[in-house]
Design a protein around this motif. Sequence first.
Motif, short mmCIF file in Angstrom:
data_model
loop_
_atom_site.label_atom_id
_atom_site.label_comp_id
_atom_site.label_asym_id
_atom_site.label_seq_id
_atom_site.Cartn_x
_atom_site.Cartn_y
_atom_site.Cartn_z
N ASN A 251 52.79 29.57 50.06
CA ASN A 251 52.15 30.88 50.26
C ASN A 251 51.06 31.05 49.20
O ASN A 251 51.32 30.88 48.00
CB ASN A 251 53.18 32.00 50.13
N VAL A 252 49.86 31.37 49.63
CA VAL A 252 48.73 31.49 48.71
C VAL A 252 48.21 32.93 48.72
O VAL A 252 48.02 33.54 49.78
CB VAL A 252 47.59 30.52 49.09
N PHE A 253 47.96 33.45 47.50
CA PHE A 253 47.53 34.84 47.34
C PHE A 253 46.29 34.91 46.45
O PHE A 253 46.07 34.03 45.61
CB PHE A 253 48.64 35.67 46.68
N ARG A 254 45.54 35.98 46.63
CA ARG A 254 44.47 36.30 45.67
C ARG A 254 45.11 37.06 44.51
O ARG A 254 45.86 38.03 44.73
CB ARG A 254 43.40 37.15 46.33
N GLY A 255 44.85 36.60 43.31
CA GLY A 255 45.47 37.23 42.14
C GLY A 255 44.52 37.28 40.97
O GLY A 255 43.34 36.90 41.06
N LYS A 256 45.05 37.73 39.85
CA LYS A 256 44.24 37.80 38.63
C LYS A 256 45.16 37.82 37.42
O LYS A 256 46.34 38.17 37.52
CB LYS A 256 43.35 39.04 38.65
N VAL A 257 44.59 37.41 36.31
CA VAL A 257 45.30 37.48 35.03
C VAL A 257 44.57 38.50 34.16
O VAL A 257 43.35 38.40 33.96
CB VAL A 257 45.34 36.12 34.33
N VAL A 258 45.31 39.52 33.69
CA VAL A 258 44.74 40.55 32.82
C VAL A 258 45.70 40.77 31.65
O VAL A 258 46.84 41.19 31.84
CB VAL A 258 44.54 41.88 33.58
N MET A 259 45.23 40.42 30.46
CA MET A 259 46.01 40.63 29.23
C MET A 259 47.44 40.08 29.37
O MET A 259 48.43 40.78 29.16
CB MET A 259 46.04 42.13 28.87
N ASP A 260 47.49 38.81 29.73
CA ASP A 260 48.76 38.07 29.83
C ASP A 260 49.69 38.58 30.95
O ASP A 260 50.88 38.24 30.96
CB ASP A 260 49.53 38.08 28.51
N MET A 261 49.16 39.35 31.87
CA MET A 261 49.96 39.76 33.02
C MET A 261 49.34 39.16 34.28
O MET A 261 48.12 39.27 34.50
CB MET A 261 50.01 41.29 33.14
N LEU A 262 50.19 38.51 35.08
CA LEU A 262 49.75 37.94 36.35
C LEU A 262 49.94 38.97 37.46
O LEU A 262 51.04 39.49 37.64
CB LEU A 262 50.54 36.66 36.67
N ILE A 264 49.44 39.80 41.62
CA ILE A 264 49.13 39.42 42.99
C ILE A 264 48.66 40.70 43.67
O ILE A 264 49.44 41.66 43.82
CB ILE A 264 50.35 38.84 43.72
N GLY A 265 47.38 40.73 44.02
CA GLY A 265 46.81 42.00 44.45
C GLY A 265 46.89 42.97 43.28
O GLY A 265 46.40 42.69 42.19
N GLU A 266 47.57 44.10 43.50
CA GLU A 266 47.75 45.08 42.42
C GLU A 266 49.16 45.05 41.85
O GLU A 266 49.49 45.86 40.98
CB GLU A 266 47.44 46.48 42.96
N ASP A 267 49.99 44.11 42.33
CA ASP A 267 51.37 44.05 41.86
C ASP A 267 51.50 43.17 40.61
O ASP A 267 51.15 41.98 40.65
CB ASP A 267 52.29 43.45 42.95
N PRO A 268 51.98 43.73 39.49
CA PRO A 268 52.20 42.91 38.28
C PRO A 268 53.50 42.11 38.43
O PRO A 268 54.59 42.67 38.36
CB PRO A 268 52.31 43.97 37.18
N HIS A 317 51.38 40.84 52.99
CA HIS A 317 50.87 41.46 51.77
C HIS A 317 49.35 41.42 51.84
O HIS A 317 48.76 40.44 52.30
CB HIS A 317 51.38 40.70 50.53
N GLU A 318 48.73 42.47 51.38
CA GLU A 318 47.26 42.56 51.49
C GLU A 318 46.54 41.46 50.73
O GLU A 318 45.41 41.10 51.07
CB GLU A 318 46.79 43.93 50.99
N ALA A 319 47.19 40.86 49.71
CA ALA A 319 46.53 39.82 48.92
C ALA A 319 46.80 38.42 49.46
O ALA A 319 46.30 37.43 48.92
CB ALA A 319 46.99 39.90 47.47
N SER A 320 47.59 38.32 50.53
CA SER A 320 47.96 37.00 51.06
C SER A 320 46.80 36.37 51.81
O SER A 320 46.14 37.02 52.63
CB SER A 320 49.18 37.13 51.99
N ILE A 321 46.57 35.10 51.55
CA ILE A 321 45.56 34.35 52.29
C ILE A 321 46.18 33.79 53.57
O ILE A 321 45.51 33.67 54.59
CB ILE A 321 44.98 33.22 51.40
N ASN A 322 47.47 33.47 53.53
CA ASN A 322 48.18 33.06 54.74
C ASN A 322 48.33 34.27 55.67
O ASN A 322 48.43 35.40 55.20
CB ASN A 322 49.59 32.53 54.41
#
Length: 367
Positions: A251-262, A264-268, A317-322
């Motif tokens: 399963n592949v998602f769009r995500g981000k790393v912000v201040m050591d928190m991963l 997925i979408g807006e979910d920490p 999930h809104e951030a899912s690429i699948n």
Amino acid sequence: MKVELQNLTKIFPSRNKKSGEEVIAVNDFTFTIPDGKLVGLLGPSGCGKSTTLYMISGLQQPSSGRIFFGDEDVTDLSPENRGIGLVFQNYALYPHMTVKQNILFPLQNLKGKDKMTKQEMLDRALEAAKLVQIDELMDRKPSELSGGQQQRVAIARALVKMPRVLLLDEPLSNLDARLRLQTREEIRRIQKETGITTVFVTHDQEEAMSISDMIVVMKLGVVQQVGKPQEIYDDPTNLFVAKFLGTPPINVFRGKVVMDMLYIGEDPVMKIKGVEDKDVYVAVRPEGFELNPKGKFVCELSNVEVMGRDVSVVSRHEASINPVIRSIINADSGVDATATNVKFSLKPHKVFLFDTETEERIPFEVK
């Protein structure tokens, strides 16, 4: 017999004379196949795996690079002088010959010091037939055999010469699911019994992972990763490899790393370290999800599929690429199929991060 490929490249001329663009089918392939091992060449259609096999066999000449069997340079040798056994996808049996005659055929063409007596040939043919368990079918014609039996005849014909290297080009593609499973187990058994170095070409990652000592994952003529099947599954070098191996797919998602928190979408979803703040692809194996009423990863529940010992939770999930997310959990976990949402926590060793531009793997540690 060790097989060494050194900077192997195959370039085909363009079919479009106006554009003149050449097609690089295999690009600088360097790899050593250990003696007595079964190696799977794995990749999608057009990745260059069959072209690589045909260069090893001598049916195609490399544009550059060298091929060694042991210490012998066989690059310029004809196929019949390389000591290879080749099994094609379509069996390529002679329809007017019996099983016995098909198996005998390669031996009847031996000349000089390799020439055998009629009895020696019959003994060798029976030995090869017994190895693939078709010795009771020797008087039948190919049309009287099932697809699996025909494939065994093709393997026996390749083995009867006692080749130095056995080459299998998608040998299971024409078989139904049950026969594929049975025949791939037979191929593995035969390879172990004979100890012949074997190269197995397939686009089916389950086939490659189940019988190979090592796999080579290819894309557009370029080797992406080489290693033992489980090691590649657990430690993919890039997003292509991660997506290509595994059923159901990762399963592949769009995500981000912000201040050591991963995120997925807006979910920490996880505290990590060692990664700078940036956008990333987050890939999670289906078995990497754990049901958790306090979990931070919240998905919209679509369906629950009971598969005996396991349950497949299908969600979105809104951030899912699948198109959908598939999570494999233990059947004892208990999923409320009537719920609107499902909450997960993630197993860190089943989570991979990839650069959004290069798609290369980004290592990280869990805090």
